[in-house]
Scaffold this active site. Structure first.
Site, mmCIF file in Angstrom:
data_model
loop_
_atom_site.group_PDB
_atom_site.id
_atom_site.type_symbol
_atom_site.label_atom_id
_atom_site.label_comp_id
_atom_site.label_asym_id
_atom_site.label_seq_id
_atom_site.Cartn_x
_atom_site.Cartn_y
_atom_site.Cartn_z
ATOM 1 N N CYS A 2 49.823 -25.159 -22.348
ATOM 2 C CA CYS A 2 49.718 -26.516 -22.880
ATOM 3 C C CYS A 2 50.564 -27.424 -21.998
ATOM 4 O O CYS A 2 51.607 -27.014 -21.494
ATOM 5 C CB CYS A 2 50.201 -26.687 -24.318
ATOM 6 S SG CYS A 2 49.312 -25.701 -25.513
ATOM 7 N N ARG A 27 47.546 -26.252 -17.079
ATOM 8 C CA ARG A 27 48.267 -25.504 -18.118
ATOM 9 C C ARG A 27 47.402 -25.180 -19.325
ATOM 10 O O ARG A 27 47.807 -24.434 -20.213
ATOM 11 C CB ARG A 27 49.490 -26.308 -18.585
ATOM 12 C CG ARG A 27 50.455 -26.640 -17.471
ATOM 13 C CD ARG A 27 51.592 -27.481 -17.989
ATOM 14 N NE ARG A 27 52.417 -26.719 -18.894
ATOM 15 C CZ ARG A 27 53.439 -25.959 -18.528
ATOM 16 N NH1 ARG A 27 53.758 -25.874 -17.259
ATOM 17 N NH2 ARG A 27 54.133 -25.298 -19.411
ATOM 18 N N TRP A 73 46.135 -25.269 -24.530
ATOM 19 C CA TRP A 73 45.614 -23.910 -24.360
ATOM 20 C C TRP A 73 45.837 -23.246 -25.711
ATOM 21 O O TRP A 73 46.971 -23.039 -26.125
ATOM 22 C CB TRP A 73 46.367 -23.168 -23.245
ATOM 23 C CG TRP A 73 45.776 -21.834 -22.938
ATOM 24 C CD1 TRP A 73 44.742 -21.572 -22.079
ATOM 25 C CD2 TRP A 73 46.180 -20.557 -23.464
ATOM 26 N NE1 TRP A 73 44.480 -20.223 -22.054
ATOM 27 C CE2 TRP A 73 45.339 -19.581 -22.897
ATOM 28 C CE3 TRP A 73 47.155 -20.161 -24.382
ATOM 29 C CZ2 TRP A 73 45.455 -18.220 -23.194
ATOM 30 C CZ3 TRP A 73 47.272 -18.799 -24.681
ATOM 31 C CH2 TRP A 73 46.428 -17.857 -24.084
ATOM 32 N N ASN A 99 54.339 -27.616 -26.901
ATOM 33 C CA ASN A 99 53.918 -26.529 -26.015
ATOM 34 C C ASN A 99 54.739 -25.309 -26.428
ATOM 35 O O ASN A 99 55.960 -25.376 -26.439
ATOM 36 C CB ASN A 99 54.204 -26.947 -24.569
ATOM 37 C CG ASN A 99 54.252 -25.767 -23.600
ATOM 38 O OD1 ASN A 99 55.006 -25.779 -22.652
ATOM 39 N ND2 ASN A 99 53.454 -24.762 -23.839
ATOM 40 N N GLY A 100 54.058 -24.216 -26.791
ATOM 41 C CA GLY A 100 54.796 -23.010 -27.184
ATOM 42 C C GLY A 100 54.227 -22.418 -28.455
ATOM 43 O O GLY A 100 53.099 -22.744 -28.854
ATOM 44 N N GLU A 485 44.127 -7.782 -5.749
ATOM 45 C CA GLU A 485 44.143 -9.244 -5.788
ATOM 46 C C GLU A 485 42.731 -9.812 -5.573
ATOM 47 O O GLU A 485 42.328 -10.769 -6.241
ATOM 48 C CB GLU A 485 45.128 -9.778 -4.737
ATOM 49 C CG GLU A 485 45.200 -11.276 -4.570
ATOM 50 C CD GLU A 485 45.559 -12.059 -5.840
ATOM 51 O OE1 GLU A 485 45.930 -11.454 -6.840
ATOM 52 O OE2 GLU A 485 45.412 -13.294 -5.806
ATOM 53 N N LYS A 489 40.781 -12.142 -8.251
ATOM 54 C CA LYS A 489 40.263 -13.472 -7.906
ATOM 55 C C LYS A 489 38.815 -13.591 -8.346
ATOM 56 O O LYS A 489 38.405 -14.594 -8.916
ATOM 57 C CB LYS A 489 40.328 -13.732 -6.393
ATOM 58 C CG LYS A 489 41.671 -14.017 -5.801
ATOM 59 C CD LYS A 489 42.217 -15.396 -6.033
ATOM 60 C CE LYS A 489 42.993 -15.518 -7.287
ATOM 61 N NZ LYS A 489 44.266 -14.943 -7.469
ATOM 62 N N GLU A 492 38.502 -13.673 -12.251
ATOM 63 C CA GLU A 492 39.072 -14.902 -12.835
ATOM 64 C C GLU A 492 38.115 -16.086 -12.767
ATOM 65 O O GLU A 492 37.983 -16.824 -13.728
ATOM 66 C CB GLU A 492 40.307 -15.336 -12.024
ATOM 67 C CG GLU A 492 41.601 -14.680 -12.391
ATOM 68 C CD GLU A 492 42.747 -15.205 -11.534
ATOM 69 O OE1 GLU A 492 43.783 -15.528 -12.092
ATOM 70 O OE2 GLU A 492 42.603 -15.297 -10.285
ATOM 71 N N HIS A 508 37.887 9.708 -7.964
ATOM 72 C CA HIS A 508 38.298 10.198 -9.281
ATOM 73 C C HIS A 508 37.736 9.342 -10.414
ATOM 74 O O HIS A 508 38.336 9.255 -11.474
ATOM 75 C CB HIS A 508 39.830 10.248 -9.352
ATOM 76 C CG HIS A 508 40.416 11.128 -8.298
ATOM 77 N ND1 HIS A 508 40.330 12.497 -8.348
ATOM 78 C CD2 HIS A 508 41.031 10.829 -7.127
ATOM 79 C CE1 HIS A 508 40.906 13.010 -7.266
ATOM 80 N NE2 HIS A 508 41.325 12.008 -6.499
ATOM 81 N N LYS A 607 47.256 -21.758 -16.016
ATOM 82 C CA LYS A 607 48.039 -21.428 -14.828
ATOM 83 C C LYS A 607 49.459 -21.006 -15.165
ATOM 84 O O LYS A 607 50.053 -20.180 -14.492
ATOM 85 C CB LYS A 607 48.079 -22.648 -13.900
ATOM 86 C CG LYS A 607 48.722 -22.314 -12.592
ATOM 87 C CD LYS A 607 48.090 -23.050 -11.471
ATOM 88 C CE LYS A 607 48.555 -22.491 -10.155
ATOM 89 N NZ LYS A 607 47.935 -21.211 -9.825
HETATM 90 C C1 G6P Z 1 48.617 -16.822 -14.949
HETATM 91 C C2 G6P Z 1 47.967 -17.470 -13.753
HETATM 92 C C3 G6P Z 1 48.011 -16.516 -12.558
HETATM 93 C C4 G6P Z 1 49.440 -16.085 -12.288
HETATM 94 C C5 G6P Z 1 50.115 -15.503 -13.526
HETATM 95 C C6 G6P Z 1 51.607 -15.337 -13.319
HETATM 96 O O1 G6P Z 1 47.846 -15.770 -15.398
HETATM 97 O O2 G6P Z 1 46.633 -17.826 -14.053
HETATM 98 O O3 G6P Z 1 47.488 -17.168 -11.415
HETATM 99 O O4 G6P Z 1 49.449 -15.143 -11.263
HETATM 100 O O5 G6P Z 1 49.943 -16.380 -14.644
HETATM 101 O O6 G6P Z 1 52.168 -16.603 -13.175
HETATM 102 P P1 G6P Z 1 53.465 -16.952 -12.337
HETATM 103 O O7 G6P Z 1 53.585 -18.436 -12.443
HETATM 104 O O8 G6P Z 1 54.599 -16.248 -13.026
HETATM 105 O O9 G6P Z 1 53.277 -16.478 -10.952
#
Ligand code: G6P
Length: 612
Positions: A2, A27, A73, A99-100, A485, A489, A492, A508, A607
């Site tokens: 948020c 956010r 969010w 927020n929280g 990674e 990506k 996501e 396996h 994010k």
């Molecule tokens: C969220 C974001 C990711 C990020 C993760 C950890 O899931 O969408 O992109 O890698 O949080 O966030 P940080 O800010 O701690 O790297």
């Protein structure tokens, strides 16, 4: 998660708040809302993105020199108009953005219902504002006093701002475990979840500490107190951010802009830290804690999401170059499993935002146990950067696309520098190799630029995978975390199921999935495990899988067996992830785009994850 923004001063609050909310949309983007005061209070809220709110309020009265805004969010209550913030007290006098999470909201709500309160939303936030309103009415308290008492009854994480329509000359804000920044202008104040909404208005900021309450007034005065009612002397800092970094410029999406920024952001991360000609590499964060870091028995790296993948690369780097044992932990697991952490451990937190709740909590635990805590963080002034004993900023600049790209390569760059620094000092890297590595490092930004040249090839390739349902990513050694990674990506932002695996582990289990419909992305650069990975490709081809291979420029072997090959420049093996991840970022971007997905704001994600 948020995003919250508030303004009080002489300007019109609405445009400032909306612009701020757009900057904070990374956010969360389930709903948005604003409350504005001018003779009376008006609250507008709408399910969807900030732009949906903007369309909704067209033609409505948006005047007011004080206001609060929120982009959500969802945690408690589905994303809809009613659950959108701001929320108001029963009599409509107080309005809050939050927020929280209020963890004990159910108990508080039950007690309030017994007192005759009725609730319109399913949110924990509405409970909080009812509680504050009740406390204020009972004893005729000042708003800030009622907030202070209410928060002493609340368990959870929050950054809140409250507007009282009976006293719109001030705003009251508070935080605990969720970020809140105060911007100080000329007789005006801004409050926001991060500093981006302030850019262009003021460069004077105060990062509120945990358990602090701020009261800001339209006469230009403000006061910060702790929850124990002690007046604090604010630490006013200068904000170093420019508008250009917060806008897309000529790019269609932030994600693409951020992918293309990587030659510069990697160079920025190395700036002042590496000089190959003079033969030095400096890491200020290590130097200030050199004794404890060099005497450490082991390193524990704690992170979430993409940052966790960077940490895995860190493990390979630290163990190979500096010969120090490393454990990599999901912060969310580390914090709840009574881990063995000692005073002679170093716990490194990796975080782009510096606000991830689980990472923060893991660090607090490590601190309690006496370990040295070190941050590898992007967001300057963030909560994690402030609780660590030492650290290294990655200097990637604001990352706005929800899928992390330049922060990942920034984190890997910082870890690479640390590993080389420690390895050389510990005598585990011979002098000649050290110099070779420094020279190699300085060439990385140009090589990343070269790696980006595969963009058009990947754009065409992406069209072939629009209807794919599953994808496998394989790699070995340094390229195994890159495979993880790459898979993250893709899932996501394109919602295609993707799994990353160490290439040999494929036998396996995942090999059972391979048939003529299964794309398998294999990172097959030309270093230590080259023959092994070539055999893994043969195994995939023998089962008719479609192989997309990332190879080193000039490779002739793998292109014979793979269906598609994408070339990246050659480099020293420890630097490979900085190059091999580039085509994977572009591949997910183009596939998602071709599938019509919202690349910068993928569904259900945020994010900055400030809830556990
Ligand atoms: C969220 C974001 C990711 C990020 C993760 C950890 O899931 O969408 O992109 O890698 O949080 O966030 P940080 O800010 O701690 O790297």
């Amino acid at each position: 998660m948020c995003g919250i923004v508030a303004y009080i001063g002489k300007k019109e609050a609405y445009p400032i708040i909306i612009k701020g909310l757009k900057r904070l949309e990374y956010r969360g983007y389930d709903s948005a809302g604003v409350a504005l005061f001018n003779e009376d209070l008006r609250v507008y809220k709408k399910k969807g993105k900030v732009n949906d709110l903007v369309s909704f309020v067209k033609g409505k009265n948006l005047e007011g020199h004080v206001g609060i805004g929120h982009t959500r969010w969802a945690t408690h209550g589905e994303p809809n108009d009613i659950n959108a913030h701001p929320h108001t007290s029963d009599d409509g006098r107080l309005t809050i953005i939050h927020n929280g999470i209020i963890e004990n909201y159910a108990t508080l709500k039950e007690a309030l219902i017994k007192e005759g309160h009725t609730f319109t939303s399913d949110t924990d936030t509405e409970v909080l504002i009812h509680l504050i309103g009740t406390l204020q009415d009972k004893d005729n308290l000042k708003l800030e006093e009622a907030v202070r008492i209410a928060l002493s009854q609340v368990v959870g994480a929050y950054a809140i701002v409250i507007l009282d329509k009976d006293d719109p000359t001030k705003l009251v804000a508070a935080r605990k475990a969720s970020p809140l920044v105060l911007g100080i202008g000329q007789n005006e104040f801004f409050l926001a979840s991060d500093a981006t909404p302030l850019v262009g208005y003021t460069s004077q900021v105060v990062y509120l500490n945990d358990e602090e309450i701020a009261v800001v007034s339209n006469d230009g005065t403000f006061e910060i107190k702790t929850f124990d009612n002690e007046i604090q002397t604010p630490y006013v800092q200068r904000l170093n951010m420019n508008i250009e970094k917060l806008e897309k410029g000529d790019y269609e999406h932030f994600m693409l802009k951020e992918i293309y920024e990587q030659p510069n952001t990697i160079a920025d991360c190395m700036r002042g830290r590496v000089n190959a000609a003079a033969g030095w590499l400096k890491m200020g964060g290590i130097e200030v804690q050199e004794e404890r870091i060099f005497n450490a028995k082991r390193f524990i790296m704690a992170a979430c999401g993409t940052s966790w993948h960077a940490a895995l690369i860190g493990e390979y780097l630290f163990e190979e170059l500096a010969r120090i044992p490393v454990e990599v932990e999901y912060a969310s697991e580390l914090r709840y499993r009574n881990p063995i952490i000692n005073k002679d451990d170093v716990v490194i937190a990796l975080s782009q935002s510096g606000e991830t709740a689980d990472t923060m909590a893991a660090l607090e635990l490590a601190k309690e146990k006496g370990a040295l805590i070190y941050g590898i963080v992007n967001s300057v002034g963030s909560s994690i950067s402030r609780i660590t004993d030492s650290g290294s900023y990655i200097h990637a600049g604001p990352e706005i696309g929800v899928a992390s790209t330049k922060a990942f390569t920034g984190q890997v760059t910082a870890l690479t520098l640390m590993a080389i620094y420690m390895g050389y000092k510990r005598g585990t890297i011979p002098k000649s190799y050290y110099h070779q590595l420094l020279e190699g490092l300085e060439k990385i930004p140009a090589k990343v630029k070269e790696a980006l040249e595969c963009d058009n090839q990947i754009k065409k390739l992406a069209t072939k995978f629009i209807n794919t349902n599953h994808t496998l990513y394989l790699g070995r050694g340094y390229n195994f975390p890159v495979a993880l990674e790459g898979a993250l990506k893709l899932k996501e932002i394109s919602y295609i199921h993707a799994e990353g695996y160490p290439a040999a582990e494929m036998k396996h289990g995942p090999i059972a999935l391979i048939d003529e419909n299964m794309p398998v992305v294999v990172i097959a650069t030309n270093k230590s495990a080259y023959e092994k990975i070539a055999s893994n490709i043969q195994e995939v081809k023998a089962r008719k899988g479609i192989v997309i291979a990332i190879v080193t420029k000039g490779d002739t072997e793998i292109s014979k067996i793979a269906d598609y090959t994408i070339e990246i420049p050659d480099t020293e093996e420890p630097f490979t992830p900085l190059l091999s991840v580039i085509p994977l970022q572009l591949l997910s971007y183009h596939i998602a785009l071709a599938r019509g997905c919202n690349v910068d704001q993928p569904r259900n994600l945020a994010k900055s994850v400030t809830v556990e």
